[in-house]
Enzyme design. Structure first.
Site, PDB file in Angstrom:
ATOM      1  N   SER A 142      67.792  44.923  17.968  1.00  0.00           N
ATOM      2  CA  SER A 142      68.644  43.838  17.442  1.00  0.00           C
ATOM      3  C   SER A 142      67.754  42.845  16.708  1.00  0.00           C
ATOM      4  O   SER A 142      66.529  42.829  16.905  1.00  0.00           O
ATOM      5  CB  SER A 142      69.317  43.140  18.626  1.00  0.00           C
ATOM      6  OG  SER A 142      69.943  41.952  18.213  1.00  0.00           O
ATOM      7  N   TYR A 155      68.383  38.935  27.125  1.00  0.00           N
ATOM      8  CA  TYR A 155      68.868  39.919  26.142  1.00  0.00           C
ATOM      9  C   TYR A 155      67.744  40.208  25.141  1.00  0.00           C
ATOM     10  O   TYR A 155      67.445  41.364  24.854  1.00  0.00           O
ATOM     11  CB  TYR A 155      70.118  39.390  25.442  1.00  0.00           C
ATOM     12  CG  TYR A 155      70.675  40.326  24.389  1.00  0.00           C
ATOM     13  CD1 TYR A 155      71.210  41.567  24.750  1.00  0.00           C
ATOM     14  CD2 TYR A 155      70.670  39.991  23.037  1.00  0.00           C
ATOM     15  CE1 TYR A 155      71.719  42.439  23.797  1.00  0.00           C
ATOM     16  CE2 TYR A 155      71.182  40.853  22.076  1.00  0.00           C
ATOM     17  CZ  TYR A 155      71.705  42.076  22.457  1.00  0.00           C
ATOM     18  OH  TYR A 155      72.212  42.940  21.506  1.00  0.00           O
TER      19      TYR A 155
END
Ligand code: NDP
Length: 245
Positions: A142, A155
Site C-alpha cells: 500500500s 497497518y
C-alpha cells in the site's frame, strides 16, 4: 500476452481489488482459484466468470491466517489446474486506530492477515513454483507501506513488512524463473474502511474519502494484469498506483 491456461490463486477474491483482479485475469483466459472466507460472494464471482469470460474458476473457502487452510488452497488449485503459475497475495484488513486507544485485537488481526497470511501463501506455493521453475508472486502492499499516517501505525507496519518481503523474495529468486511484484495502491473505493472498529476513526476516514477522487478496484487489477502479462524477460518489481487529485 494473454493468460490462457495459466493457473492463478487470488486471495481476498470476495470483494474489492481481489474480485476485480480475478475477473480481469479470467477475461485474459486464466484459470482462477478464488479464495476468501465469504463463500457466497465467491460463488457469485465464479458464476460471473463462467458466464462472461473464457476462464475457469474454482472456489476454495480459505482463512489465510490458518496455515493448513492455505496449504489446502494450493493443493486444490494444483489438483484442478495442474500447476500454480501465479499467486495474488491480496487478502488484507485495515483496522486503523490510535495506538493510545489500545485496540490490540485489531493490531493482532492485521498482523495475522496482512503478514502471516501473506507468508502462509508464499510458503504454500513456493515449492511448486520452484519445481516448475516458473511463477509470479504479486504481493499487495500500500501507499501506507511507504508513508505512515497518524492512525496507520500498525497497518503501515504490516504493509512495510509486505514490501520488505517482496524485496527479499525478489533477490532470493532472481536466478529462478519466478518473478515477484509488489503493488502499492493509493486509496481505492472498496469496503476496506467499513471494517474499522473504532467508530470515530471509521467515520472520519470514510468522510475524508468522500472529498477525494478514489481509484477503482479495476485500476489496480489493470496494473496487476499488466505486470503478469509481460514477457519473461520483464520483471516489474514495484508498482505504485496513486489517485490523481
Ligand atoms: P476489501 O475489504 O474489499 O477486500 C479484502 C479481502 O480480504 C476480502 O475479500 C476479504 O474476504 C479478504 N480477507 C480478509 N481477511 C481474510 C482472511 N482472514 N482470510 C482470507 N481472506 C480474508 O479491501 P481491498 O480490496 O481494498 O483490499 C485488498 C488489498 O489491498 C488489501 O491487502 C489492502 O490492504 C490493500 N490495499 C487497499 C487499499 C484501498 O484503499 N482499498 C489501498 C492500498 C492497499 P473475506 O472477508 O470474505 O474473507
Amino acid at each position: 500476452m494473454d493468460l490462457r491456461g495459466k493457473s492463478v490463486i487470488i486471495t481476498g477474491a470476495s470483494s474489492g481489488i481481489g474480485e476485480a483482479t480475478a475477473f480481469q485475469m479470467a477475461k485474459k483466459g486464466a484459470n482462477v482459484a478464488l479464495a476468501a472466507r465469504r463463500e457466497d460472494r465467491l460463488t457469485k464471482l465464479k458464476e460471473r466468470i463462467e458466464t462472461e469470460t473464457d476462464g475457469k474458476a474454482i472456489i476454495v473457502k480459505t482463512d489465510v491466517t490458518i496455515k493448513e487452510a492455505v496449504d489446502r488452497l494450493a493443493e486444490k488449485t494444483k489438483e484442478a489446474f495442474g500447476s500454480i503459475d501465479c499467486l495474488v497475495n491480496n487478502a488484507g484488513v485495515m483496522l486503523i486506530s490510535y495506538m493510545k486507544d489500545g485496540y490490540i485485537d485489531d493490531w493482532m488481526q492485521m498482523i495475522d492477515v496482512n503478514i502471516k497470511g501473506v507468508l502462509h501463501c508464499i510458503h504454500a506455493v513456493l515449492p511448486t513454483m520452484l519445481e516448475q521453475d516458473r511463477g509470479h508472486i504479486v504481493n499487495l502492499s500500500s501507499i501506507a507501506g511507504h508513508e505512515v499516517f497518524p492512525t496507520s501505525n500498525v497497518y503501515s507496519a504490516t504493509k512495510y513488512a509486505v514490501r520488505a518481503l517482496s524485496m527479499g523474495l525478489q533477490m532470493e529468486l532472481s536466478k529462478t524463473g519466478i518473478r515477484v511484484t509488489n503493488v502499492s495502491p493509493g486509496p481505492v473505493r472498496t469496503e476496506l474502511p467499513s471494517h474499522i472498529t473504532d467508530d470515530r476513526v471509521r467515520t472520519k476516514f470514510i468522510s475524508n474519502q468522500e472529498k477525494i477522487t478514489l481509484l477503482e478496484p479495476e485500476d489496480i487489477a489493470n496494473g496487476i494484469v499488466h505486470a503478469v502479462t509481460q514477457p519473461d524477460r520483464v520483471n516489474t518489481d514495484q508498482i505504485t498506483i496513486r489517485n490523481k487529485p
